[in-house]
Design an enzyme around this catalytic site. Structure first.
Site, PDB file in Angstrom:
ATOM      1  N   ASP A 120      15.364 -30.893 -54.355  1.00 22.73           N
ATOM      2  CA  ASP A 120      14.068 -30.234 -54.464  1.00 22.73           C
ATOM      3  C   ASP A 120      14.072 -28.888 -53.722  1.00 22.73           C
ATOM      4  OD1 ASP A 120      11.258 -30.718 -55.353  1.00 22.73           O
ATOM      5  OD2 ASP A 120      10.821 -30.527 -53.216  1.00 22.73           O
ATOM      6  N   GLU A 175      17.272 -27.427 -57.593  1.00 28.80           N
ATOM      7  CA  GLU A 175      16.085 -26.790 -58.175  1.00 28.80           C
ATOM      8  C   GLU A 175      15.975 -25.397 -57.552  1.00 28.80           C
ATOM      9  OE1 GLU A 175      11.233 -27.142 -58.585  1.00 28.80           O
ATOM     10  OE2 GLU A 175      12.223 -27.657 -56.724  1.00 28.80           O
TER      11      GLU A 175
HETATM   12  C1  GLC Z   1       9.326 -29.044 -56.369  1.00 28.57           C
HETATM   13  C2  GLC Z   1       8.886 -30.181 -57.240  1.00 28.57           C
HETATM   14  C3  GLC Z   1       7.383 -30.171 -57.320  1.00 28.57           C
HETATM   15  C4  GLC Z   1       6.839 -30.358 -55.923  1.00 28.57           C
HETATM   16  C5  GLC Z   1       7.391 -29.301 -54.979  1.00 28.57           C
HETATM   17  C6  GLC Z   1       7.136 -29.661 -53.553  1.00 28.57           C
HETATM   18  O1  GLC Z   1       9.040 -27.810 -56.933  1.00 28.57           O
HETATM   19  O2  GLC Z   1       9.496 -30.104 -58.488  1.00 28.57           O
HETATM   20  O3  GLC Z   1       6.900 -31.173 -58.163  1.00 28.57           O
HETATM   21  O4  GLC Z   1       5.438 -30.289 -55.918  1.00 28.57           O
HETATM   22  O5  GLC Z   1       8.771 -29.164 -55.098  1.00 28.57           O
HETATM   23  O6  GLC Z   1       7.936 -30.743 -53.179  1.00 28.57           O
END
Ligand code: GLC
Length: 527
Positions: free
Chosen positions: A202, A265
């Site tokens: 994440d 991500e």
């Molecule tokens: C990432 C996740 C999202 C979440 C954020 C905070 O972007 O994909 O869903 O709200 O992180 O953890």
């Protein structure tokens, strides 16, 4: 050759949002036993791995992205035993399991944070990012939360502020602290030892913040109506140089096991995104490439993206493509239902590992959420800007029954009204459905080495038609995708149509030009 590639290079990933896949304990929320029950759908579809959004104990302020125990399973989703059973059941079917790893922040209910906020002297104090107020009071600097407002939360008892990139219930961990780092890396071992095949990390690019706490500069390109944190450029709160050390440390943990994958991500422009492969490819094997989510649906624009991305990849780096996830409007709502078929063909024929978001295989649309059923804090904190992510997180309709075979009680988010016609079981029996297009494209990809390990070339746009070639040795395929609403005729080398998004014309010969119907995509083999 395809045989030399790793499973995560050959394979196709499928993201499961666990709350919305299958409920078995009648609470209206999906769970791990539900995923086990539905694993055969993944096999039938023809994907290779499931990435499951967070399943850990959590107060669910951000639906699991606020973790209060990294080494457990939320009772809502099941038990550790269920997770072990899921891993075993997946492996028995030749499927891999990828967990979500949320290292940037914990829940404010995590025992580490409960300790940390107790006193300035607590041994856990430095596990989070604490700072004195500004000289005349108020937050230490101008940093903004991704969910609106200041990113600094005041702890009145100890008189300091803690930093939260997201909700105030999601304090950021301090990755500059060796003990924090050690504990968080150990979490990876915990799950790897249980047989997990990899992690999607994440907000990987946000892990380290400026140690001098400098103000972020204003964003001259800010457009009112966009999320309020876009008013500043996140120069000092994201993509800091030190982050790559941490990515390499995570990767080293995985490399002590066989065949595991680290996925990041990362929402950054291409030239910065590719740095996350690591200086010696010792970073993430798959830094998620969100270019197709972020860009307009135009042949010319996408041709440019493909060329730019391919050119920017460091030697030996493996590409990947993503069309949707739990944070972005559904593909079919973004580009239209007709183009969703074209997008499926694009995703599964571009060079690199594709990721399919659950429900895209039946063309799920964003579901409009009545105001009193809104769940997502992104919508609640900054209402009316269209930031809510509930519409793309609704339960997948398995059939046309009440609650769509997802649950026997009212689900946590409404099921799309179109589920009577649009559901997995109905599309299974309709040979020309989107589901069957996905199945056929996945099957074709699996048996066609050129589509997996072949090179990509001749990427170009002619009007609304995007074309590219995939080549391996003497095997040459052309993919022609009509992103427009009108029929288009394009010049085409001699070949045979292998597959059309419209299902007919397979086996037809192409002499020197190809006529594509509106929103038609064609894969052809050159002779
Ligand atoms: C990432 C996740 C999202 C979440 C954020 C905070 O972007 O994909 O869903 O709200 O992180 O953890």
């Amino acid at each position: 050759m395809a045989a030399d590639l790793k499973w995560w290079q050959r394979g196709v990933l499928y993201q499961i949002y666990p709350r919305s896949f299958q409920d078995t304990n009648k609470d209206g929320i999906g769970d791990l036993p539900g995923i086990i029950e539905r694993l055969d759908h993944l096999v039938d579809l023809g994907v290779d791995a499931a990435w499951i959004s967070p399943i850990y104990p959590s107060p669910m302020a951000d639906f699991g992205y606020d973790v209060s125990d990294y080494c457990g399973v939320a009772p809502l989703f099941g038990t550790l035993g269920d997770c072990d059973r899921l891993i075993a059941a997946a492996h028995a079917r030749n499927l891999k399991i990828i967990l979500d790893y949320v290292p940037n922040h914990t829940s404010d209910q995590h025992p580490w944070f409960l300790q940390s906020r107790r006193s300035r002297k607590n041994p856990y104090r430095d596990w989070y990012i604490w700072h004195d107020p500004a000289p005349h009071g108020g937050p230490p600097n101008n940093w903004l939360s991704n969910f609106g407002g200041s990113a600094w939360g005041l702890d009145e008892a100890t008189g300091q502020y803690y930093y939260h990139s997201f909700l105030k219930e999601q304090p950021d961990l301090n990755w500059r602290n060796a003990a924090t780092r050690h504990a968080m890396l150990h979490v990876l071992n915990f799950w790897l030892d249980r047989g997990v095949d990899g992690f999607r990390v994440d907000v990987l690019w946000m892990l380290i913040k400026d140690d001098q706490f400098r103000d972020n500069p204003p964003n001259p390109g800010y457009v009112p109506g966009n999320p309020s944190h876009h008013r500043l450029l996140s120069v000092y709160t994201a993509n800091r140089p030190e982050v790559h050390e941490i990515v390499a440390e995570m990767r080293a943990v995985l490399d002590a096991y066989r065949n595991r994958v680290l996925i990041g991500e990362i929402y950054l422009p291409i030239n910065q995104l590719v740095t996350y492969y690591g200086a010696d490819l010792n970073g993430a094997q798959l830094p998620f490439n969100f270019q197709l989510i972020e860009s307009a649906w135009s042949a010319e624009g996408i041709a440019e993206i493909i060329q730019k991305y391919e050119a920017a990849l460091p030697p030996g780096a493996w590409p990947n493509w993503v069309l949707g996830n739990h944070d972005k409007s559904r593909l079919a709502s973004r580009i239209g239902e007709a183009q969703a078929r074209v997008a499926a063909m694009m995703l599964l024929t571009l060079r690199g590992t594709p990721t399919i978001y659950y429900g895209e295989e039946i063309g799920m649309l964003d579901v409009s959420i009545p105001p009193d059923e809104i769940q997502d804090p992104a919508e609640k904190n900054e209402p009316g800007l269209g930031l809510g992510r509930d519409p793309e997180r609704t339960p997948i309709p398995w059939d046309g029954s009440l609650y769509a075979g997802f649950s026997r009680v009212k689900p946590w988010l409404p099921i799309g009204l179109d589920h009577l016609a649009r559901n997995v079981s109905a599309q299974h029996t309709d040979p020309s459905s989107l589901l069957n297009l996905y199945r056929q494209l996945l099957a074709l990809r699996r048996k066609t080495p050129a589509l997996i390990s072949g090179g990509i070339s001749n990427v170009s746009a002619t009007g609304h038609v995007l074309t590219y070639q995939r080549t391996l040795g003497a095997d040459k395929f052309t993919i022609s995708l009509n992103l427009g609403r009108d029929a288009q005729q394009i010049p085409h080398a001699a070949g045979t149509i292998i597959r059309s998004t419209h299902f007919d014309h397979s086996g037809h010969a192409i002499a020197n030009n190809l006529v594509l119907r509106p929103a038609e995509g064609v894969i052809s083999k050159l002779t």
